[in-house]
Design an enzyme around this catalytic site. Structure first.
Site, PDB file in Angstrom:
ATOM      1  N   ASP A 282       0.874  -1.167   0.000  1.00  0.00           N
ATOM      2  CA  ASP A 282       0.000   0.000   0.000  1.00  0.00           C
ATOM      3  C   ASP A 282       0.918   1.227   0.000  1.00  0.00           C
ATOM      4  OD1 ASP A 282      -2.325   1.633   0.452  1.00  0.00           O
ATOM      5  OD2 ASP A 282      -1.732   1.744   2.570  1.00  0.00           O
ATOM      6  N   LEU A 283       0.388   2.392  -0.318  1.00  0.00           N
ATOM      7  CA  LEU A 283       1.246   3.594  -0.369  1.00  0.00           C
ATOM      8  C   LEU A 283       1.105   4.452   0.899  1.00  0.00           C
ATOM      9  CD1 LEU A 283       3.106   5.526  -2.072  1.00  0.00           C
ATOM     10  CD2 LEU A 283       0.979   6.647  -2.781  1.00  0.00           C
ATOM     11  N   ASP A 284      -0.081   5.076   1.037  1.00  0.00           N
ATOM     12  CA  ASP A 284      -0.289   6.032   2.129  1.00  0.00           C
ATOM     13  C   ASP A 284      -0.257   5.318   3.474  1.00  0.00           C
ATOM     14  OD1 ASP A 284      -0.783   8.349   0.439  1.00  0.00           O
ATOM     15  OD2 ASP A 284      -2.685   7.421  -0.081  1.00  0.00           O
TER      16      ASP A 284
ATOM     17  N   THR B 222       1.456  10.195   4.277  1.00  0.00           N
ATOM     18  CA  THR B 222       0.683  11.245   3.613  1.00  0.00           C
ATOM     19  C   THR B 222      -0.628  11.542   4.344  1.00  0.00           C
ATOM     20  OG1 THR B 222       0.136   9.427   2.168  1.00  0.00           O
ATOM     21  CG2 THR B 222       1.494  11.178   1.218  1.00  0.00           C
TER      22      THR B 222
ATOM     23  N   LYS C 236      -8.513   6.345   6.409  1.00  0.00           N
ATOM     24  CA  LYS C 236      -7.359   5.558   5.950  1.00  0.00           C
ATOM     25  C   LYS C 236      -7.786   4.421   5.022  1.00  0.00           C
ATOM     26  CE  LYS C 236      -4.070   6.551   9.584  1.00  0.00           C
ATOM     27  NZ  LYS C 236      -3.358   6.062  10.769  1.00  0.00           N
ATOM     28  N   GLY C 237      -7.202   4.375   3.860  1.00  0.00           N
ATOM     29  CA  GLY C 237      -7.501   3.318   2.899  1.00  0.00           C
ATOM     30  C   GLY C 237      -8.803   3.508   2.155  1.00  0.00           C
ATOM     31  N   VAL C 238      -9.501   4.593   2.468  1.00  0.00           N
ATOM     32  CA  VAL C 238     -10.834   4.826   1.910  1.00  0.00           C
ATOM     33  C   VAL C 238     -10.741   5.771   0.696  1.00  0.00           C
ATOM     34  CG1 VAL C 238     -13.097   5.808   2.483  1.00  0.00           C
ATOM     35  CG2 VAL C 238     -11.867   4.427   4.165  1.00  0.00           C
TER      36      VAL C 238
ATOM     37  N   SER D  61      -2.771   0.619  -4.243  1.00  0.00           N
ATOM     38  CA  SER D  61      -3.210   1.792  -3.464  1.00  0.00           C
ATOM     39  C   SER D  61      -4.564   2.304  -3.935  1.00  0.00           C
ATOM     40  CB  SER D  61      -2.167   2.906  -3.635  1.00  0.00           C
ATOM     41  OG  SER D  61      -2.660   4.128  -3.157  1.00  0.00           O
ATOM     42  N   ALA D  62      -5.304   2.905  -3.007  1.00  0.00           N
ATOM     43  CA  ALA D  62      -6.586   3.520  -3.360  1.00  0.00           C
ATOM     44  C   ALA D  62      -6.391   4.902  -3.980  1.00  0.00           C
ATOM     45  CB  ALA D  62      -7.453   3.655  -2.104  1.00  0.00           C
TER      46      ALA D  62
ATOM     47  N   ASN E 294      -3.256   9.542  -6.784  1.00  0.00           N
ATOM     48  CA  ASN E 294      -2.030  10.343  -6.864  1.00  0.00           C
ATOM     49  C   ASN E 294      -0.780   9.496  -6.631  1.00  0.00           C
ATOM     50  OD1 ASN E 294      -3.309  13.028  -7.125  1.00  0.00           O
ATOM     51  ND2 ASN E 294      -4.107  12.567  -5.082  1.00  0.00           N
TER      52      ASN E 294
ATOM     53  N   LYS F  97     -11.172  -0.851  -1.568  1.00  0.00           N
ATOM     54  CA  LYS F  97     -10.911  -1.734  -0.428  1.00  0.00           C
ATOM     55  C   LYS F  97     -12.038  -1.533   0.575  1.00  0.00           C
ATOM     56  CE  LYS F  97      -5.947  -0.814  -0.940  1.00  0.00           C
ATOM     57  NZ  LYS F  97      -4.773  -0.114  -0.395  1.00  0.00           N
TER      58      LYS F  97
ATOM     59  N   GLU G 196      -0.011  -3.383   4.640  1.00  0.00           N
ATOM     60  CA  GLU G 196      -1.155  -2.459   4.738  1.00  0.00           C
ATOM     61  C   GLU G 196      -1.228  -1.791   6.110  1.00  0.00           C
ATOM     62  OE1 GLU G 196      -3.736  -0.863   3.872  1.00  0.00           O
ATOM     63  OE2 GLU G 196      -4.017  -1.425   1.804  1.00  0.00           O
ATOM     64  N   ASP G 197      -1.665  -0.530   6.130  1.00  0.00           N
ATOM     65  CA  ASP G 197      -1.844   0.157   7.415  1.00  0.00           C
ATOM     66  C   ASP G 197      -3.319   0.377   7.747  1.00  0.00           C
ATOM     67  OD1 ASP G 197      -2.228   2.135   5.378  1.00  0.00           O
ATOM     68  OD2 ASP G 197      -2.121   3.648   6.961  1.00  0.00           O
TER      69      ASP G 197
HETATM   70  C1  BG6 Z   1      -5.654   6.057   0.401  1.00  0.00           C
HETATM   71  C2  BG6 Z   1      -5.630   6.921   1.644  1.00  0.00           C
HETATM   72  O1  BG6 Z   1      -4.404   5.471   0.192  1.00  0.00           O
HETATM   73  O2  BG6 Z   1      -5.994   6.847  -0.741  1.00  0.00           O
HETATM   74  C3  BG6 Z   1      -6.973   7.617   1.810  1.00  0.00           C
HETATM   75  O3  BG6 Z   1      -5.357   6.112   2.775  1.00  0.00           O
HETATM   76  C4  BG6 Z   1      -7.270   8.422   0.546  1.00  0.00           C
HETATM   77  O4  BG6 Z   1      -6.946   8.449   2.936  1.00  0.00           O
HETATM   78  C5  BG6 Z   1      -7.261   7.495  -0.668  1.00  0.00           C
HETATM   79  O5  BG6 Z   1      -8.558   9.028   0.658  1.00  0.00           O
HETATM   80  C6  BG6 Z   1      -7.515   8.233  -1.986  1.00  0.00           C
HETATM   81  O6  BG6 Z   1      -6.431   9.097  -2.251  1.00  0.00           O
HETATM   82  P1  BG6 Z   1      -6.412  10.205  -3.354  1.00  0.00           P
HETATM   83  O7  BG6 Z   1      -4.950  10.632  -3.395  1.00  0.00           O
HETATM   84  O8  BG6 Z   1      -6.844   9.602  -4.641  1.00  0.00           O
HETATM   85  O9  BG6 Z   1      -7.322  11.294  -2.934  1.00  0.00           O
HETATM   86 MG    MG Z   2      -2.758   3.130   3.612  1.00  0.00          MG
END
Ligand code: BG6
Ligand code: MG
Length: 218
Positions: free
Chosen positions: A9-11, A17, A45-47, A114-115, A118, A145, A169-170
């Site tokens: 996972d990224l964030d 971030t 988170k992850g949403v 990652s969700a 970016n 997810k 994953e976090d």
């Molecule tokens: C997840 C984050 O990785 O990406 C979430 O944990 C975030 O908090 C989601 O809402 C979507 O990210 P982005 O960069 O597309 O707005």
């Molecule tokens: Mg994450």
């Protein structure tokens, strides 16, 4: 020996971030006339971005027409992009490069799952893009997810069966997605929160070579 793949996972796993997401959501909440706390940000988170805005508006008891909703999604992302503009390698979480280098040295395929929409520019900023054989992010999935879609696509891209993939994953939703994909889930963060993960570590400094070697043999 069957091939094994690693999915990150990224964030919250590779970079912290969450604080930038929080600042951008808080700014929007304040502009709409309500508070948004760090504790509430945990739910994000992850949403996906869309689902985060839905939750934010529920918190503030705000209703919006589609056009307004879409405009706020854009506003939040413009602010977020401004906050991450100057990110660099110093924001990579401790020992993530050590683990990535270990996997590369052992010729293990690596994917991002990652969700975030970016993900690619962030990996470029922190100079980790070359480590990844596949990047699957919010632009490639239709289901967020805890649906396993993002990790299943990553496994397919790596050419590795799902039950031979390890996921870092976090987020609770991310651990659930990895488990639903029958992957080996590794929670990074508080074990009480990530209790559904197969293994758990506070951060990558706790993951030693012996443990990684054991995973490679699994
Ligand atoms: C997840 C984050 O990785 O990406 C979430 O944990 C975030 O908090 C989601 O809402 C979507 O990210 P982005 O960069 O597309 O707005
Ligand atoms: Mg994450």
């Amino acid at each position: 020996m069957q091939k094994i793949g690693f999915i990150f996972d990224l964030d919250g796993v590779i970079v912290d971030t969450a604080k930038y997401h929080y600042r951008a959501w808080k700014k929007l909440a304040n502009e709409l006339g309500f508070e948004f706390t760090k504790e509430q940000n945990e739910m994000f988170k992850g949403v996906s971005r869309k689902r985060c805005l839905e939750i934010l508006l529920e918190i503030g008891n705000v209703t919006a027409y589609q056009e307004q909703f879409d405009a706020w999604m854009v506003d939040k992302n413009v602010d977020y992009l401004a906050y991450i503009e100057n990110m660099d390698e110093s924001e990579v979480l401790p020992d993530v490069p050590r683990v990535l280098n270990f996997l590369k040295d052992n010729h293990i395929p690596i994917a991002l799952g990652s969700a975030s929409k970016n993900a690619r520019p962030i990996l470029e900023k922190v100079k980790l893009l070359p480590f990844f054989d596949s990047i699957v992010d919010g632009n490639n999935v239709t289901k967020a997810k805890p649906d396993p879609e993002v990790f299943l696509i990553a496994a397919e891209n790596l050419g590795v069966p799902s039950n031979k993939c390890v996921v870092f994953e976090d987020a609770v939703a991310g651990i659930q997605a990895a488990n639903a994909a029958h992957m080996i889930s590794i929670g990074i963060g508080d074990q009480k929160v990530l209790s559904e993960s197969k293994y758990n570590f506070n951060d990558f400094t706790e993951i030693d070579t012996d443990f990684l070697s054991k995973l490679l043999r699994s």
